[in-house]
Design a protein around this motif. Structure first.
Motif, short mmCIF file in Angstrom:
data_model
loop_
_atom_site.label_atom_id
_atom_site.label_comp_id
_atom_site.label_asym_id
_atom_site.label_seq_id
_atom_site.Cartn_x
_atom_site.Cartn_y
_atom_site.Cartn_z
N VAL A 54 -13.64 12.44 24.33
CA VAL A 54 -14.65 12.80 23.44
C VAL A 54 -14.80 11.49 22.23
N CYS A 55 -16.00 11.02 22.30
CA CYS A 55 -15.81 10.03 21.16
C CYS A 55 -16.22 10.68 19.78
N GLY A 56 -15.27 10.08 18.85
CA GLY A 56 -15.26 10.65 17.81
C GLY A 56 -16.86 10.41 16.62
N LYS A 57 -17.36 9.56 17.25
CA LYS A 57 -18.63 9.18 16.61
C LYS A 57 -20.03 9.77 16.90
N CYS A 58 -20.04 9.81 18.41
CA CYS A 58 -21.31 10.46 18.73
C CYS A 58 -20.71 11.77 19.21
N ASN A 59 -19.53 12.07 19.29
CA ASN A 59 -19.36 13.59 19.63
C ASN A 59 -19.59 14.05 20.85
N ILE A 66 -13.48 1.55 24.04
CA ILE A 66 -14.58 1.72 23.05
C ILE A 66 -15.50 2.99 24.15
N CYS A 67 -16.32 3.57 23.23
CA CYS A 67 -17.31 4.76 23.99
C CYS A 67 -18.40 4.00 24.57
N LYS A 68 -18.45 4.40 25.98
CA LYS A 68 -19.49 3.79 26.70
C LYS A 68 -20.96 4.02 26.20
N ARG A 69 -20.94 5.06 25.49
CA ARG A 69 -22.29 5.75 24.99
C ARG A 69 -22.69 4.87 23.95
N CYS A 70 -21.87 4.70 22.72
CA CYS A 70 -22.15 4.35 21.67
C CYS A 70 -21.59 2.83 21.03
N GLY A 71 -20.68 2.63 21.92
CA GLY A 71 -19.90 1.51 21.45
C GLY A 71 -18.92 1.39 20.46
ZN ZN Z 1 -19.86 7.40 21.13
#
Ligand code: ZN
Length: 111
Positions: free
Chosen positions: A76-81, A101-106
């Motif tokens: 789970v990405c800490g930024k986009c949750n 890195i998160c593939k959704r938000c980078g």
């Molecule tokens: Zn993210």
């Protein structure tokens, strides 16, 4: 020897994708690389019979997390949750090293 970049690391927040805990989140307690399994806090709980110890003289049945296949969880990405696939990006300040890195938000996934 090839560099194996682990996509899931101890301390990561992960979400379970399938099974009875599907959609639940927990923190990674341990990675078991040889078994390709991951131990997640409060998830995949099983009842274990314990022998009497000093701290628990009676012994008995306790709920403990049980390892589950790495393929069943997503970081789970800490930024986009949101649960995301993990990408790799070369570190600007450390040539030859990669960060996750998160593939959704980078956003970087490493603290
Ligand atoms: Zn993210």
């Amino acid at each position: 020897m090839t560099t194996v970049v682990k996509k899931v690391k101890k301390g990561d927040m992960v979400m379970v994708l399938t099974g009875k805990d599907s959609g639940r989140r927990g923190k990674v307690l341990r990675i078991l690389p040889s078994e390709q399994k991951v131990l997640v806090e409060n998830l995949n709980m099983v009842k274990r019979h314990t022998k009497p110890t000093n701290t628990n003289p009676q012994g008995g049945i306790v709920d403990r997390p049980s390892p589950m296949p790495l393929g069943k969880v997503m970081v789970v990405c800490g930024k986009c949750n949101k649960p995301t696939r993990v990408g790799m990006k070369a570190k600007e300040k450390e040539p030859g090293k990669f960060m996750r890195i998160c593939k959704r938000c980078g956003a970087g996934l490493d603290k």
